[in-house]
Scaffold this active site. Structure first.
Site, PDB file in Angstrom:
ATOM      1  CE1 TYR A 274      -8.915  -0.001   9.524  1.00 13.96           C
ATOM      2  CE2 TYR A 274      -9.477   1.080  11.587  1.00 13.96           C
ATOM      3  CZ  TYR A 274      -8.580   0.847  10.562  1.00 13.96           C
ATOM      4  OH  TYR A 274      -7.342   1.454  10.586  1.00 13.96           O
TER       5      TYR A 274
ATOM      6  N   GLY B 208       0.819  -1.204   0.000  1.00 12.76           N
ATOM      7  CA  GLY B 208       0.000   0.000   0.000  1.00 12.76           C
ATOM      8  C   GLY B 208       0.853   1.255   0.000  1.00 12.76           C
TER       9      GLY B 208
END
Length: 310
Positions: free
Chosen positions: A175, A30
């Protein structure tokens, strides 16, 4: 900085304290924006060769173009186990450092290409598979980026009976579960590395509150609006947010250490060792999650003889 007694107070750890990284190779997932590119810039600036592992190579190349030092871009989609396997299979030679940085946060319900809930599948299972597949090459350490959200109100836990939250999906719950999984993964990975006799270390870090584009994908328009305000008023920038990851990546710390900011509520500040929730410290849950993760991904911890540093 001089104190009232005339003594010099110790300066807090910063990017300038990164030791020479010449001759070392790192992979940052990422890595084309936010904390990822800030981590790349710091490591490459200290002399490391850094691989930006990104889902979109064009965006990765655009990000890499602004980095001074030795960098390259390789495609990696953590939401697709075939892509993870392809990335790992193509690796040649030693890898000193793996930074499991990529992640998605509070997004609307969706599935990875393998049918996993997207946040659990990307943030945990993708990195779980990547790490184990690369372990025969890793010579120093694995740093996984977690979050203070692992201890959200309501005592987050791993929903073993419904890992993908089918029929009860909530973005924040998903999450929080994925970030708790990051810490449990680090705990069990370190135990297995030590048991195999490897000198490789597993560590975790969290950035506190850092202004990145991660918040812009939140599934709630109200939360997006609130975080836009928070990003302007309260948050650190991405370079400051990357400091805990960098500290974990280069300092001589014990395996399973967890690094975060030293300020109020661990929201901002210089990197330091921080605590984690009781749920994130439970070795039995960590082992159970590891077993389930192996079953879901088909990827297992390498035989001791295949682990670098053993």
């Amino acid at each position: 900085m001089a104190t009232e007694t005339g003594k010099t107070a110790p300066s807090k750890w910063n990017i300038t304290d990164i030791p020479d990284q010449s001759g070392r190779t790192a992979v940052v997932t990422g890595a084309n924006s936010g904390l990822g590119i800030a981590t790349v810039e710091a490591l490459a600036g200290a002399g490391a060769h850094v691989v930006l592992a990104v889902r979109d190579p064009k965006r990765g190349e655009a990000a890499a173009a602004g980095v001074g030092g030795s960098v390259e871009v390789r495609r990696l989609d953590l939401a697709d186990l075939a892509s993870v396997r392809e990335f790992a299979a193509s690796w040649r030679g030693d890898l000193d450092l793996l930074v499991n940085n990529a992640g998605v946060m509070n997004i609307p319900e969706s599935r990875t290409k393998d049918g996993f809930e997207m946040q659990f599948g990307t943030n945990h299972l993708g990195h779980f598979a990547l790490t184990n597949l690369l372990l025969p090459h890793i010579t120093d350490r694995v740093v996984t980026v977690s979050s203070g959200a692992h201890r959200m109100p309501g005592t987050p836990y791993i929903h073993f009976d419904n890992l993908h939250l089918t029929g009860e999906y909530a973005p924040i719950t998903a999450y929080s579960q994925s970030k708790l999984a990051n810490l449990l993964f680090t705990l069990e990975l370190q135990r297995r590395l030590a048991e195999s006799g490897s000198s490789v270390r597993a560590l975790a870090a969290h950035p506190g509150y850092a202004a990145t584009n991660l918040q812009s994908h939140d599934g709630s328009s109200l939360r997006r609006a609130l975080m836009r305000v928070g990003n302007r008023v309260m948050a650190q920038d991405s370079r400051a947010g990357a400091l805990p990851t960098l500290y974990a990546a280069v300092q001589d710390l014990p395996g399973a250490s967890y690094v975060g900011p030293d300020g109020f509520g661990e929201m901002r500040g210089a990197p330091t060792l921080v605590g984690r929730s009781a749920a994130a410290s439970d070795p039995a849950t960590a082992r159970r999650l590891w077993t389930v993760s192996e079953e879901l991904t088909g990827v297992t911890f390498p035989q001791p003889a295949a682990v670098a540093g053993a």
